[in-house]
Design a protein around this motif. Structure first.
Motif, short mmCIF file in Angstrom:
data_model
loop_
_atom_site.label_atom_id
_atom_site.label_comp_id
_atom_site.label_asym_id
_atom_site.label_seq_id
_atom_site.Cartn_x
_atom_site.Cartn_y
_atom_site.Cartn_z
N ALA B 117 0.84 -1.21 0.00
CA ALA B 117 0.00 0.00 0.00
C ALA B 117 0.87 1.25 0.00
O ALA B 117 0.64 2.18 -0.77
CB ALA B 117 -0.92 0.00 1.22
N ASP B 125 -3.43 1.61 -2.55
CA ASP B 125 -3.40 2.12 -1.18
C ASP B 125 -4.82 2.32 -0.66
O ASP B 125 -5.13 1.94 0.47
CB ASP B 125 -2.62 3.43 -1.16
CG ASP B 125 -2.50 3.99 0.25
OD1 ASP B 125 -2.44 3.18 1.19
OD2 ASP B 125 -2.49 5.22 0.40
N ARG B 175 2.96 0.64 6.33
CA ARG B 175 2.46 1.54 5.29
C ARG B 175 3.01 2.96 5.48
O ARG B 175 3.57 3.56 4.56
CB ARG B 175 0.93 1.56 5.34
CG ARG B 175 0.31 2.56 4.39
CD ARG B 175 -1.21 2.46 4.39
NE ARG B 175 -1.78 3.56 3.65
CZ ARG B 175 -2.07 4.73 4.19
NH1 ARG B 175 -1.88 4.93 5.47
NH2 ARG B 175 -2.58 5.70 3.45
#
Lengths: 306, 292, 526
Positions: B117, B125, B175
């Motif tokens: 992501a 994402d 992330r």
């Protein structure tokens, strides 16, 4: 701001949808709902009849569409055991859990914010070390064990407080402490870390260089910035507490949603369980949505994004 | 024309790498955790009795510091007359195996999702973030209980359920960290050099985001211990007669008014295990300079 | 060594100031006097202790710092801590983070005034409007209700200057106040500060690393090195006839123009035709697409150094990313030796064109050793075996003037200049024909910058490299480029040979950039 609100709501909507799929799978796919309704003693013929009657012989997509339509109407199904509407069963239990969660949050924030600020102001002092130790220890105590120990101490040895049921406000004190002490350490550490970080920021140096008073710097300039992440975490912790209420309520026999969930699980009453999962997830989604909006209201940078 | 001056250039990150040995919390945490892991591994050698052997004549005997303790049963016996010390020693196996196993599963899921992501951004994402938010919205204990109540409780089921639920923080941290480093110039250099995406994700990015992920791993390990104990405590986790500490608390709570040690002892075990993992995590956070 | 103590209306006297942080003796017994109406520049490279001195003067030392001084006070004996914001004010380098993000400009300005002068909110707001007007913030009254993130860096620095002046201080301490700003903004702010000094009779202590800035604003200058003042005196004298060797070396390190070489006629190794880049709007809904680059065409001949200059946001970095192949143009095409770059596999492109970036701290993977960093391009682009690659790494290090032992170090152990050398070595490893350098010396001290420029010039000569050199600094461009392209608002506005561009700028933006070059008084010595 409107764009932010819109995007944020869209995400919330998607999550609601995803959760409804999960609860549908829990109640219609992972278990055979016909067996649940008919009971274990039912014959195959009974089961087949029930499947036709309730539409369980339909394709899953059709069943899910029906499930969603029922949800939209506020119809959460009926309990396998009592046959009463699930919505009604849960509604009876909500006040106790709401009261418990609010008291726990008050307890957690009431300790976390003052202690976190003090620890940050006196970083590396004995007070700071004590606060950190409290946080580390608090985080490591399993809350059901803490509940049992509190019962032993305040309920049995000292006899100060009731240990079972939810008849009076006093009944909620021990459960609230148990549940709140679980959420407190994370909040306290975030307040402390946020405050320390903000106090090192350039704009605090500017304020000092301009000769502003220390009180004004701490409680106006610094705290306002440090509190922003705490709002989000409070929402998250509130959600965790609702989830964790199942353990605490079952120990103290608080007649709330968590206790209901536990009772339903031991009796495989799937409609009730899936409705509770759905309910707690919804509340969590709403809470984080509110927290984001509160952050946007307090932080002009978020407000002007999009 | 070589400049060999020491690093005094502006902005040089003054990374204070604390020495491992000087960090008291880390040393205490590592010490306790090490001891518990050793006990778990060598349980059959250490345990004085068979943890499943019932001696109904010796029910609820107190530990050695109480009157009426039974010689040979150092920490007394439970309601079925089983040696409490042996059960606690075997209980360490369950907690240790479960916490390591669960974070292996959840770490793999979470780190992969989070890095993908963070690196690719865009709709990838958006989709993974929605997935993370969905997972965060689910009450872990409740969902775990529901699944176990459907599938039936066993160590493997509990391990899988916890492993499949606790990946959220790995994903969130991986992330954010990946997004922060995605535009780093050394990543751009590797891209300009024609390195593959797999190389960039695993060799350029992963080593540089590992510090916060190790810290997350400790937090989730402690979480896994506590969730297993909670599930077993509520009777929907590991099933009797396995000596899970949470299950021992559950079995003991009916006798705690007269024999309080049946709940204090396994509780203390859980407490020290979680405490040691947390101390280790906090220590690593300081030592690795990781910020969550 | 001390300055002439002009016994003016007021002064801050500093005698034997020491600052120690742990084991580090950052400031080692310095003396100076800051007099009303004059500007004293404290100049030095990073780590010289000049910022520590400024913070000590305000009593704003970082935790853990120990400050001692024989005397550190105003004429009437007041210590700076007690005069902060009132009689002494300070402005800082980073305007982007120096204002509190959650309060309005007006609230922050008024808080300072009311803290020291009391009075009504209305009086404070009037004062704020008056000063914002004076420091050149347009539509001052509406600005009061705005938040810092709504303003540009230059605007925020002006707000900070206004904040510093709210209580009419006698002294202003400015710590690199223009370093983070565009060059044209920098000149405007320097002129503003000089005007304010004269108008309010401010005694100004100006901390900077840039001798050009010193020449523009200072009356007196003190040169710092390793925590000591090595030379001090009137600005004109120190800059034209330096006495200390360190001062002389700083002046000699300033980039000197070199005569450009013409490369007309040769077939271009790299060319761009009508490049454009439009970024889609962020988020799913609303917003407008952002156009970063419009109709940019250029060509680069073998052995040529092409400069691209412009201020932040002019599109030069977008252009660089497209040329390197890190970004794709939405319009136009790039040709590499006559081939369309889109048709070129990634690896073949990488073998011909390599980048060198600005940030020596971000361009090397911090988890890897230098050997491993230099080994990667060799593994990707050569058939060498392990031992041959090992030898090649050492050769590369030698080529960029680093010792062999650097191979086993991690980037953290190297200085900024050394890291930039490693970055150059990495770019050279695949033996490309073209280097794209994006502000390769901007983060370096001036003496290190001179060395890196020298290295690049040598490599171009020896290897017959072509280079695109992106910079905001015309002086650096003059020192290395044959031809220059000037960019503004995503477009190329002017292109010509370097010497001609400086002699006769045609576009207003070029003229503005040229005017922003801060030159030393002519000495005839260099």
């Amino acid at each position: 701001m409107l764009g932010f609100l819109f995007r944020r709501s869209l995400l919330a909507l998607f999550v609601v949808f995803a959760i409804s799929v999960i609860t549908f799978v829990l109640s219609h796919v992972a278990v055979d709902p016909a067996t649940g309704i008919a009971g274990d003693s039912a014959t195959d013929a009974d089961l087949a009849a029930i499947r036709v009657q309730y539409g369980f012989d339909q394709p899953l997509m059709t069943q899910y569409a029906g499930y969603l339509a029922d949800l939209a109407r506020g119809d959460l199904g009926r309990s396998y055991l009592s046959g009463e509407p699930v919505g009604q069963i849960i509604a009876e239990r909500v006040p106790a859990t709401a009261l418990l969660a609010c008291l726990s949050l008050l307890f957690a924030l009431g300790i976390a914010i003052p202690l976190g600020v003090l620890a940050a102001l006196h970083a590396n002092s004995w007070l700071d070390r004590m606060a950190l130790t409290l946080a580390v220890v608090g985080q490591a105590v399993p809350n059901f064990w803490a509940g049992l120990l509190l019962i032993l101490l305040f309920g049995i040895k000292l006899g100060w407080l009731p240990i079972s049921g939810s008849d009076s406000l006093a009944h909620f004190i021990l459960p609230a402490i148990t549940l709140g002490s679980f959420a407190m350490p994370a909040l306290m550490r975030l307040v402390r870390a946020g405050m320390i970080e903000v106090l090192e920021a350039d704009y605090i140096r500017t304020a000092r260089a301009m000769g502003l008073g220390e009180g004004q710097i701490l409680f106006k300039y610094a705290l306002r910035n440090a509190v922003l992440p705490v709002i989000s975490l409070t929402a998250v912790q509130f959600g965790f507490m609702l989830g964790g209420s199942i353990v605490v309520e079952s120990i103290f026999a608080v007649q709330g949603v968590g206790y209901l969930a536990w009772q339903s699980m031991s009796r495989s009453d799937m409609p009730v369980i899936q409705a509770i999962v759905l309910l707690i997830s919804m509340i969590y989604i709403l809470l984080t949505l509110f927290a984001d909006l509160a952050n946007a209201a307090l932080d002009p940078r978020i407000r002007s994004k999009a | 024309m070589t400049d060999t001056s020491p690093d005094t250039t502006a902005g040089a990150p003054a990374i204070r790498r604390l020495s491992v040995r000087k960090h008291l919390g880390f040393m205490i945490g590592a010490g306790i955790l090490g001891a518990i892991v050793l006990v778990a591994v060598f349980a059959p050698l250490i345990a004085p009795h068979d943890p499943y052997a019932q001696e109904l004549a010796l029910r609820l005997k107190p530990p050695f510091w109480h009157d009426g303790a039974e010689p040979g049963y150092l920490l007394g016996t439970d309601a079925l007359g089983r040696d409490y010390l042996s059960r606690m020693i075997y209980g360490a196996r369950i907690s240790v195996a479960l916490s390591f196993g669960a974070i292996l599963i959840s770490g793999l899921i979470g780190i992969t999702l989070g890095m993908v992501a963070g690196y690719f951004g865009g709709w990838v994402d958006t989709a993974i973030s929605a997935l993370i938010t969905t997972r965060l919205s689910l009450p872990v204990v409740l969902v775990a209980l529901a699944i176990v109540s459907i599938v039936g409780g066993s160590l493997t089921v509990v391990l899988l359920v916890i492993g499949l639920l606790l990946w959220d923080q790995f994903a969130v941290v991986a992330r954010t960290a990946t997004m922060k480093l995605r535009n780093a110039e050394y990543v751009a250099s590797a891209q300009a050099m024609g390195a593959s995406r797999f190389h960039i994700l695993t060799a350029e990015l992963l080593p540089n985001i590992s510090a916060p992920l190790i810290v997350v791993a400790t937090v989730e390990m402690a979480n896994a211990v506590l969730i297993e104990a909670a599930l077993s405590f509520l009777g929907l986790g590991v099933q009797a007669p396995l000596p899970s500490w949470g299950l021992m608390l559950s079995e003991g709570k009916n006798f705690m008014f007269f024999s309080p040690w049946v709940i204090t002892l396994p509780g203390l075990c859980l407490f020290f295990l979680t405490l040691s993992i947390n101390l280790l995590g906090d220590g690593l956070r300081d030592i690795l300079g990781a910020r969550r | 060594m001390t300055l002439d103590t002009t016994a003016a209306a007021g002064a801050i006297t500093v005698r034997d100031l020491h600052v120690r942080i742990g084991e580090v003796h950052a400031v080692r017994g310095i003396d100076f006097t800051l007099s009303a109406g004059r500007t004293l520049a404290l100049v030095g490279e990073s780590g010289s202790g000049k910022s520590m001195t400024a913070l000590a003067l305000m009593g704003l030392n970082p935790p853990g710092a120990r400050v001692t001084a024989e005397r550190l006070a105003l004429d009437d004996g007041t210590t700076p801590q007690n005069a902060r914001g009132d009689r002494i004010a300070m402005i800082f380098q980073e305007p982007m983070t120096a204002l509190n993000p959650v309060f309005t400009i007006g609230d922050q300005l008024c808080a300072v005034y009311r803290r020291h002068r009391g009075g009504s909110m209305r009086a404070a707001r009037e004062r704020a409007v008056e000063l914002l007007d004076r420091v050149g913030v347009p539509s001052a009254r509406t600005r009061l209700g705005q938040y810092p993130h709504m303003m540009s860096g230059g605007q925020r620095q002006r707000v900070l200057i206004a904040m510093a002046l709210m209580c009419e201080p006698d002294f202003l301490i400015a710590d690199e106040p223009t370093t983070a700003l565009d060059v044209t903004t920098q000149v405007k702010l320097l002129d503003l500060l000089a005007g304010l000094r004269d108008e309010f009779g401010l005694g100004m202590l100006f901390i900077t690393h840039d001798l050009g800035v010193v020449a523009r604003i200072a009356d007196d200058v003190a040169v710092m090195k390793h925590g000591e003042i090595v030379e001090t005196g009137p600005c004109a004298r120190v800059l034209t006839a330096p006495e200390h060797s360190y001062t002389r070396s700083l002046i000699d390190s300033l980039p000197q123009p070199v005569p450009p070489t013409a490369h007309d006629g040769a077939a271009p190794v790299l060319s761009a035709h009508g490049l454009g880049r439009v970024y889609p709007p962020r988020g799913m809904f609303g917003g407008t697409p952002f156009r970063a680059l419009t109709d940019a065409s250029l060509s680069l001949s073998k052995g040529e150094v092409l400069g691209i200059v412009g201020e932040s946001g002019c599109g030069k970095s977008t252009l660089a990313r497209i040329l390197i192949g890190l970004d794709r143009p939405t319009e136009g095409r790039v040709e590499l030796g006559g081939e369309d770059m889109r048709n070129l596999p990634q690896k073949l492109r990488a073998r011909r064109i390599q980048p060198v970036f600005q940030d020596p701290f971000g361009s090397l993977n911090p988890s890897w050793t230098i050997r491993r960093i230099l080994d990667l391009p060799l593994r990707l682009h050569t058939q060498l075996d392990t031992s041959a690659r090992k030898a090649r790494v050492l050769e590369l290090l030698k080529d960029v003037g680093l010792p062999e032992r650097a191979a086993e170090a991690t980037p953290r152990a190297l200085s900024g200049g050394q890291r930039q050398r490693v970055a150059i070595a990495r770019a050279l490893a695949a033996e490309p024909q073209i280097l794209i350098c994006d502000e390769p010396t901007s983060a370096l001290d001036v003496s290190v910058q001179a060395q890196v420029l020298e290295l690049l010039r040598g490599l171009i000569r020896e290897r017959d490299l072509s280079m695109v050199f992106i910079s905001h600094d015309l002086a650096v461009v003059q020192a290395i480029c044959d031809r220059v392209i000037v960019m503004d608002l995503g477009r190329i506005v002017e292109e010509s040979a370097t010497d001609r561009l400086f002699a006769a700028p045609r576009h207003a933006r070029t003229q503005a950039l040229k005017d922003a070059v801060l030159e030393l008084p002519d000495t005839g010595t260099t």
